[in-house]
Design an enzyme around this catalytic site. Structure first.
Site, PDB file in Angstrom:
ATOM      1  N   LYS A  23      76.064  70.010  72.001  1.00 13.68           N
ATOM      2  CA  LYS A  23      75.092  69.068  71.288  1.00 13.68           C
ATOM      3  C   LYS A  23      73.924  68.578  72.311  1.00 13.68           C
ATOM      4  O   LYS A  23      72.900  68.144  72.075  1.00 13.68           O
ATOM      5  CB  LYS A  23      75.731  67.895  70.832  1.00 13.68           C
ATOM      6  CG  LYS A  23      74.938  66.384  70.617  1.00 13.68           C
ATOM      7  CD  LYS A  23      75.964  65.511  70.015  1.00 13.68           C
ATOM      8  CE  LYS A  23      76.116  64.350  71.323  1.00 13.68           C
ATOM      9  NZ  LYS A  23      74.845  63.622  71.677  1.00 13.68           N
ATOM     10  N   ASN A  24      74.283  68.574  73.606  1.00 10.98           N
ATOM     11  CA  ASN A  24      73.418  67.858  74.617  1.00 10.98           C
ATOM     12  C   ASN A  24      72.752  69.094  75.320  1.00 10.98           C
ATOM     13  O   ASN A  24      71.861  68.740  76.053  1.00 10.98           O
ATOM     14  CB  ASN A  24      74.398  67.029  75.641  1.00 10.98           C
ATOM     15  CG  ASN A  24      74.969  65.931  74.939  1.00 10.98           C
ATOM     16  OD1 ASN A  24      74.479  65.533  73.725  1.00 10.98           O
ATOM     17  ND2 ASN A  24      76.095  65.281  75.670  1.00 10.98           N
ATOM     18  N   CYS A 121      74.027  56.428  70.711  1.00 11.10           N
ATOM     19  CA  CYS A 121      75.314  55.560  70.846  1.00 11.10           C
ATOM     20  C   CYS A 121      75.199  54.111  71.696  1.00 11.10           C
ATOM     21  O   CYS A 121      74.289  54.392  72.755  1.00 11.10           O
ATOM     22  CB  CYS A 121      76.547  56.304  71.602  1.00 11.10           C
ATOM     23  SG  CYS A 121      76.886  57.587  70.664  1.00 11.10           S
ATOM     24  N   ARG A 126      70.862  51.454  77.601  1.00 10.35           N
ATOM     25  CA  ARG A 126      70.201  52.870  77.724  1.00 10.35           C
ATOM     26  C   ARG A 126      68.737  52.704  77.733  1.00 10.35           C
ATOM     27  O   ARG A 126      67.728  52.951  76.857  1.00 10.35           O
ATOM     28  CB  ARG A 126      70.450  53.431  76.348  1.00 10.35           C
ATOM     29  CG  ARG A 126      72.154  53.578  76.474  1.00 10.35           C
ATOM     30  CD  ARG A 126      72.925  54.711  75.258  1.00 10.35           C
ATOM     31  NE  ARG A 126      72.563  56.129  75.771  1.00 10.35           N
ATOM     32  CZ  ARG A 126      73.143  57.038  75.093  1.00 10.35           C
ATOM     33  NH1 ARG A 126      73.396  56.839  73.955  1.00 10.35           N
ATOM     34  NH2 ARG A 126      72.812  58.255  75.609  1.00 10.35           N
ATOM     35  N   ASP A 311      81.864  61.377  78.997  1.00 14.38           N
ATOM     36  CA  ASP A 311      81.906  61.517  77.404  1.00 14.38           C
ATOM     37  C   ASP A 311      83.596  62.028  77.162  1.00 14.38           C
ATOM     38  O   ASP A 311      83.837  62.140  75.973  1.00 14.38           O
ATOM     39  CB  ASP A 311      81.420  62.593  76.850  1.00 14.38           C
ATOM     40  CG  ASP A 311      79.662  62.094  76.871  1.00 14.38           C
ATOM     41  OD1 ASP A 311      78.961  63.117  76.626  1.00 14.38           O
ATOM     42  OD2 ASP A 311      79.552  60.955  77.257  1.00 14.38           O
ATOM     43  N   ARG A 419      77.154  63.469  64.005  1.00 14.00           N
ATOM     44  CA  ARG A 419      75.954  63.576  64.802  1.00 14.00           C
ATOM     45  C   ARG A 419      76.640  64.551  65.998  1.00 14.00           C
ATOM     46  O   ARG A 419      75.628  65.398  66.368  1.00 14.00           O
ATOM     47  CB  ARG A 419      75.660  62.242  65.782  1.00 14.00           C
ATOM     48  CG  ARG A 419      75.013  61.402  65.319  1.00 14.00           C
ATOM     49  CD  ARG A 419      74.354  60.133  65.893  1.00 14.00           C
ATOM     50  NE  ARG A 419      73.763  60.777  66.999  1.00 14.00           N
ATOM     51  CZ  ARG A 419      73.876  60.226  68.225  1.00 14.00           C
ATOM     52  NH1 ARG A 419      74.602  59.304  68.309  1.00 14.00           N
ATOM     53  NH2 ARG A 419      73.583  60.815  69.395  1.00 14.00           N
TER      54      ARG A 419
HETATM   55  C1  EPZ Z   1      73.045  62.196  77.966  1.00 14.91           C
HETATM   56  O1  EPZ Z   1      72.546  60.972  77.787  1.00 14.91           O
HETATM   57  C2  EPZ Z   1      73.978  62.701  77.095  1.00 14.91           C
HETATM   58  N1  EPZ Z   1      73.217  62.638  75.554  1.00 14.91           N
HETATM   59  C3  EPZ Z   1      75.138  61.746  77.088  1.00 14.91           C
HETATM   60  O2  EPZ Z   1      76.164  62.283  76.036  1.00 14.91           O
HETATM   61  C4  EPZ Z   1      76.005  61.761  78.264  1.00 14.91           C
HETATM   62  O3  EPZ Z   1      77.145  60.932  78.121  1.00 14.91           O
HETATM   63  C5  EPZ Z   1      74.922  61.265  79.304  1.00 14.91           C
HETATM   64  O4  EPZ Z   1      73.790  62.421  79.411  1.00 14.91           O
HETATM   65  C6  EPZ Z   1      75.692  61.400  80.732  1.00 14.91           C
HETATM   66  O5  EPZ Z   1      75.961  62.773  80.883  1.00 14.91           O
HETATM   67  C7  EPZ Z   1      72.482  63.584  75.424  1.00 14.91           C
HETATM   68  O6  EPZ Z   1      72.232  64.419  76.251  1.00 14.91           O
HETATM   69  C8  EPZ Z   1      71.829  63.554  74.274  1.00 14.91           C
HETATM   70  P1  EPZ Z   1      71.510  59.406  81.228  1.00 14.91           P
HETATM   71  P2  EPZ Z   1      71.474  60.207  78.523  1.00 14.91           P
HETATM   72  O7  EPZ Z   1      70.207  59.389  80.880  1.00 14.91           O
HETATM   73  O8  EPZ Z   1      70.328  61.309  78.928  1.00 14.91           O
HETATM   74  C9  EPZ Z   1      70.762  55.084  82.961  1.00 14.91           C
HETATM   75  C10 EPZ Z   1      77.330  61.953  74.048  1.00 14.91           C
HETATM   76  O9  EPZ Z   1      78.467  61.139  73.476  1.00 14.91           O
HETATM   77  N2  EPZ Z   1      69.301  55.217  82.509  1.00 14.91           N
HETATM   78  O10 EPZ Z   1      72.234  60.497  82.228  1.00 14.91           O
HETATM   79  O11 EPZ Z   1      70.735  59.174  77.743  1.00 14.91           O
HETATM   80  C11 EPZ Z   1      71.766  54.956  81.526  1.00 14.91           C
HETATM   81  O12 EPZ Z   1      71.368  53.724  81.130  1.00 14.91           O
HETATM   82  C12 EPZ Z   1      76.201  61.198  74.848  1.00 14.91           C
HETATM   83  O13 EPZ Z   1      77.167  63.267  73.730  1.00 14.91           O
HETATM   84  C13 EPZ Z   1      68.520  54.349  82.965  1.00 14.91           C
HETATM   85  O14 EPZ Z   1      68.803  53.301  83.859  1.00 14.91           O
HETATM   86  O15 EPZ Z   1      72.157  59.709  80.019  1.00 14.91           O
HETATM   87  C14 EPZ Z   1      73.055  55.309  82.018  1.00 14.91           C
HETATM   88  O16 EPZ Z   1      73.599  54.325  82.735  1.00 14.91           O
HETATM   89  C15 EPZ Z   1      76.611  59.727  75.076  1.00 14.91           C
HETATM   90  N3  EPZ Z   1      67.206  54.489  82.815  1.00 14.91           N
HETATM   91  C16 EPZ Z   1      72.799  56.483  83.209  1.00 14.91           C
HETATM   92  O17 EPZ Z   1      71.539  56.178  83.826  1.00 14.91           O
HETATM   93  C17 EPZ Z   1      66.655  55.734  82.072  1.00 14.91           C
HETATM   94  O18 EPZ Z   1      65.554  55.824  82.118  1.00 14.91           O
HETATM   95  C18 EPZ Z   1      73.247  57.642  82.674  1.00 14.91           C
HETATM   96  O19 EPZ Z   1      72.243  58.020  81.741  1.00 14.91           O
HETATM   97  C19 EPZ Z   1      67.672  56.584  81.820  1.00 14.91           C
HETATM   98  C20 EPZ Z   1      68.888  56.259  82.043  1.00 14.91           C
END
Ligand code: EPZ
Length: 440
Positions: A23-24, A121, A126, A311, A419
């Site tokens: 999915k990711n 989610c 986020r 996850d 999803r």
């Molecule tokens: C991806 O989310 C995945 N989703 C998530 O899977 C996964 O948990 C996550 O990566 C971490 O591996 C998809 O790929 C669609 P991040 P993403 O940007 O890209 C902070 C699932 O259940 N951050 O790595 O949104 C954020 O708040 C989902 O499959 C900022 O602060 O994750 C978090 O604390 C859940 N500012 C951390 O970074 C930003 O601009 C990691 O988020 C972006 C992120």
């Protein structure tokens, strides 16, 4: 998809399930097709809502998309790409976070992009500050409007020297999808290096991109003026594999997960063995079962790759409620990812949440009032109850707890599960779960 699931607990799940593309990764690879001057094909595509959302958004932008659900193949022809109506984009985006990744490709293709307020989610705030900051450094102009964010490229985007404050998966994808056709070199320090990131790099490389991943989390991209198409088999979904593995542990069952890939589950398999699970790695997948009569408590910290993936912790927490002793889970990726434990506590689990960092992994959430550490005492007898599922992984955990509990549970809001988990109800029934599916 049906929205209500009645679960009669106490039956072990036994049998096999098949896991397809991640999915990711798949939705991101579909967005990457926008960058090409020729058609692309992505294979091993699961039937999940996130894929449908991107299919609709691509079609809105003039891309021909043909999806053969049975074979799992999607053909995309981006040669007719055009701007789309903001209201239509907003209506389509729904609760997905993927639209933010359209920025770079659309700026290269048509000079501008509109990003609706994102969903996804509810596991933390986020924010998208990292995304907007790197886009500005490429030369994009960004304006916040009541219905979303408007982004435009006043001239050809140029490569930049970038550093992420945290190895964000989404922000790393944002840089990759923008830098590949920017003018000049882009250097990204502090990049995410998850398996899905590497697979997206393989997709872009097939299109003609020049991308190097260095040993210190630095990614270098040499921009090229034009990219072709790609034909790619998506890597399998390690998160779905880990979820079904946890199902075997929690229900004392025995599940063969076809498509589970050891290479992407190394950290998970170590924890699985320590908690008392057993597994057998075969060429086509991995068989998971509970190794002994009891489960062992442990101290677990989530982290970015190659650490224990955030996850994976929700389904495993359910297993820890059954372990003989006290476990600690320190969630260091998201600040608010224990909301799902409320329902587990109502079912009889003993879980306390704490603001302190209960672990050694460096964490951004210490002393900031986020309940991001959990102390779990087991074994606790779980009794069925009614619950509305909060998000994708938390929802899977609720269902697991209900399957392990004594008595009957009624889960509402089940459509969310679609999803990220393909044919979820079919798989549960195939594993012998005692369930009824209905509409509310
Ligand atoms: C991806 O989310 C995945 N989703 C998530 O899977 C996964 O948990 C996550 O990566 C971490 O591996 C998809 O790929 C669609 P991040 P993403 O940007 O890209 C902070 C699932 O259940 N951050 O790595 O949104 C954020 O708040 C989902 O499959 C900022 O602060 O994750 C978090 O604390 C859940 N500012 C951390 O970074 C930003 O601009 C990691 O988020 C972006 C992120």
């Amino acid at each position: 998809m049906s929205n209500v699931l009645t679960i009669h607990g106490g039956k072990p799940l036994v049998g096999s399930v098949s896991v397809r593309g991640a999915k990711n990764l798949v939705p991101k690879a579909m967005v990457a097709a926008l960058l090409g001057s020729k058609p692309s094909v992505i294979r091993n595509v699961p039937e999940i809502k996130d894929v449908d959302v991107v299919t609709g958004l691509l079609r809105l932008h003039g891309v021909v998309v043909e999806h053969d659900c049975d074979s799992g193949e999607i053909y995309m022809d981006p040669t007719g790409v055009k701007t789309a109506n903001n209201a239509e984009i907003d209506a389509f985006a729904g609760d997905s976070r993927i639209p933010i990744l359209f920025c770079g490709p659309l700026m290269h293709a048509v000079g501008a992009a509109f990003i609706p307020d994102l969903g996804g989610c509810k596991i933390g705030d986020r924010p998208i500050d990292f995304h907007l900051e790197v886009l500005r450094q490429f030369g994009a102009e960004i304006s916040k409007e009541p219905t979303g964010t408007y982004i435009r490229a006043p001239r050809r985007l140029t490569g930049a020297k970038l550093e992420l404050p945290y190895p964000s998966v989404g922000a790393t994808e944002q840089v990759l999808l923008t830098a590949v056709k920017a003018d000049g070199i882009t250097e990204l320090k502090g990049a995410a290096v998850e398996p899905e990131i590497h697979d997206l790099i393989h997709v872009l490389q097939k299109m003609g991109a020049v991308i190097t991943v260095q040993t210190d989390r630095t990614i270098r991209i040499e921009g090229v003026p034009e990219l072709g198409g790609y034909n790619h088999v998506a890597l399998n979904d390690r998160n779905e594999s880990a979820s079904w593995a946890s199902a075997a542990l929690v229900t004392n069952g025995d599940i063969f997960v076809e498509g589970a890939t050891q290479r992407d589950l190394t950290a998970f398999l170590n924890v699985y063995r320590k908690i008392g699970g057993d597994f057998d790695v075969r060429d086509s997948g991995i068989r998971f079962w509970r190794g002994g009569d009891t489960l062992n408590p442990l101290v677990l910290e989530t982290d970015v790759h190659p650490g224990f993936m955030t996850d994976w912790q929700q389904p495993l927490v359910v297993a820890l409620t059954q372990a003989q002793g006290v476990s600690i889970v320190h969630e260091t990726v998201y600040e608010n990812r224990f909301g799902f434990t409320d329902a587990l506590i109502r079912m009889g689990a003993s879980i306390q949440l704490h603001r302190e960092c209960l672990g050694s992994v460096p964490c951004r959430f210490g002393q900031r009032n986020f309940l991001h550490s959990a102390v779990i005492s087991g074994p606790a007898k779980l009794t069925g109850t009614n619950f509305n599922i909060p998000d994708l992984r938390g929802g899977f955990s609720h269902v697991l707890a209900a399957l392990a509990a004594e008595g009957t549970s009624v889960a509402t809001g089940m459509a969310v599960i679609n999803r990220g988990y393909e044919k979820f109800f079919d798989k549960l029934e195939g594993l012998g779960a005692d369930i009824e599916i209905s509409e509310n």
